[in-house]
Design an enzyme around this catalytic site. Structure first.
Site, PDB file in Angstrom:
ATOM      1  N   LYS A 172       0.790  -1.226   0.000  1.00  0.00           N
ATOM      2  CA  LYS A 172       0.000   0.000   0.000  1.00  0.00           C
ATOM      3  C   LYS A 172       0.829   1.287   0.000  1.00  0.00           C
ATOM      4  O   LYS A 172       0.369   2.325  -0.482  1.00  0.00           O
ATOM      5  CB  LYS A 172      -0.932   0.006   1.216  1.00  0.00           C
ATOM      6  CG  LYS A 172      -2.132  -0.915   1.069  1.00  0.00           C
ATOM      7  CD  LYS A 172      -3.082  -0.377   0.028  1.00  0.00           C
ATOM      8  CE  LYS A 172      -4.333  -1.206  -0.073  1.00  0.00           C
ATOM      9  NZ  LYS A 172      -5.335  -0.610  -0.973  1.00  0.00           N
TER      10      LYS A 172
ATOM     11  N   ASP B 166      -9.213  -0.651   6.112  1.00  0.00           N
ATOM     12  CA  ASP B 166      -9.267  -1.919   6.828  1.00  0.00           C
ATOM     13  C   ASP B 166      -7.909  -2.271   7.421  1.00  0.00           C
ATOM     14  O   ASP B 166      -7.743  -3.341   7.983  1.00  0.00           O
ATOM     15  CB  ASP B 166      -9.716  -3.041   5.879  1.00  0.00           C
ATOM     16  CG  ASP B 166     -11.229  -3.148   5.763  1.00  0.00           C
ATOM     17  OD1 ASP B 166     -11.913  -2.835   6.740  1.00  0.00           O
ATOM     18  OD2 ASP B 166     -11.706  -3.538   4.687  1.00  0.00           O
TER      19      ASP B 166
END
Length: 373
Positions: free
Chosen positions: A76, A108
């Site tokens: 990410k 999340d």
């Protein structure tokens, strides 16, 4: 449903033979150079696993191991760092004050941690909304990046809504990795950031003697941002080999599979799944055209299959949680069981095919492997 698609009730699966001819624009060429200039940058490993190739009756299987990327246990940071860089550069170009900003997002797990890490390194602040069900250790990892964390008593989509509301305050910017009409520029930059992963794969496969590139790439999918980046990379080639692209989702949250089946983006009611970071009910608005145009196939898998895949990868020396192991579980589901030969043919796989599995996070991400793709 398209007349070119097939949906087999025995397995949550859909194939789309025309996808390999679809074309789109590539990501900006300067993305990889930006990442290469970061202090902690190094290409993540591409690991060949011959035993999986033998098991599945294909030529070669490689796993792109994202268990350590720019100091974090998931891919990410590629998207967060590029998007924040573009955001700050645009503000400076527009003559806006260079004072501290608060970067707001919902997550999340790993996207929020990546935004928080980027903010801390750049002297900015971060405010991260986490939905119900996120493991306490995931929230603690975000707090350790000196971010404010707000726990939301609801699902991921509700956390996104509240983050967007909070970002309306002065000196705040929403850095969200899902898009909707009216909010698309920053999610687009996040997707561009992921392109470095694909560029590395091309270079690494060439070094391994697979000059043409992969015959299939299997991608874990939540809202579809990573899949958008992969589609954009491989479907922007005007000539040369175009691999098959397979998306893999939890059966409890198969919004992309259902949207492809219906031919339009739809929301689904999500259930509980250990693949918590893939537990997303609505495809990203900017991802959808790429998913609809460029995905060859989609499959939904059970938690038990993902857990088995994670254990098998661990035994082979690859750290991967349930989300990262989903591509292996999806490929197994497609290539085994009733109807497997038809599915193998639909993907163009044979005994010499080269397959790349995107293991998008390691077990260190947190116990429930949350990654919100």
């Amino acid at each position: 449903m398209s007349e070119n698609a097939s949906f087999l009730p025995a397995l949550p699966w859909l194939a789309r033979p025309s996808a390999r001819t679809w074309r789109c624009a590539p990501a900006p060429v300067e993305v990889q150079g930006f990442h290469a200039a970061l202090p902690d940058y190094a290409p993540t490993p591409l690991i060949e696993l011959p035993s999986l190739a033998a098991e599945l009756g294909i030529g070669r299987v490689f796993v792109k191991d994202e268990s350590c990327r720019l100091g974090l246990p998931a891919f990410k940071a590629l998207g967060a760092s590029w998007a924040v860089h573009r955001t700050l550069a645009e503000r400076a170009a527009n003559g806006m004050e260079a004072g501290p900003l608060t970067l707001v997002t919902a997550t999340d797990g790993n996207h929020g941690r990546a935004v928080a890490r980027t903010a801390r390194l750049l002297g900015q602040q971060a405010h991260v909304f986490v939905p119900q069900g996120v493991h306490p250790q995931a929230a603690a990892a975000i707090l350790a990046e000196e971010a404010k964390v707000t726990e939301v008593p609801g699902p991921y989509d509700e956390a996104v809504r509240l983050a967007a509301e909070a970002a309306a305050a002065p000196d705040t910017v929403l850095v969200q990795d899902t898009a909707w009409p009216g909010y698309e520029r920053i999610p687009g930059w996040i997707v561009e950031g992921y392109s470095t992963l694909c560029t590395e794969i091309d270079e690494q496969l060439t070094a391994e003697g697979a000059v043409e590139g992969p015959d299939l790439v299997a991608i874990p999918v939540g809202v579809g941002s990573l899949a958008q980046a992969v589609v954009a990379h491989y479907r922007s080639r005007l000539s040369g080999w175009a691999p098959a692209l397979l998306s893999v989702e939890p059966q409890a949250a198969a919004c992309v599979l259902e949207s492809l089946r219906l031919g339009e983006p739809v929301g689904v009611t999500t259930g509980e799944t250990t693949m918590a970071g893939l537990n997303c009910g609505t495809p990203s608005s900017i991802a959808w055209p790429y998913l609809q145009g460029g995905l060859d196939a989609a499959v939904a898998i059970a938690d038990a299959d993902s857990a088995r895949a994670a254990g098998d990868l661990a035994a082979l020396g690859v750290s991967s949680g349930p989300c990262g192991a989903a591509p292996l579980a999806g490929l197994r589901a497609v290539l085994t069981g009733a109807g497997a030969e038809k599915r193998r043919t639909a993907l163009g796989l044979d005994a010499v095919s080269v397959v790349v599995l995107l293991s998008t996070e390691g077990t260190a991400a947190n116990p429930h492997s949350v990654i919100d793709h």
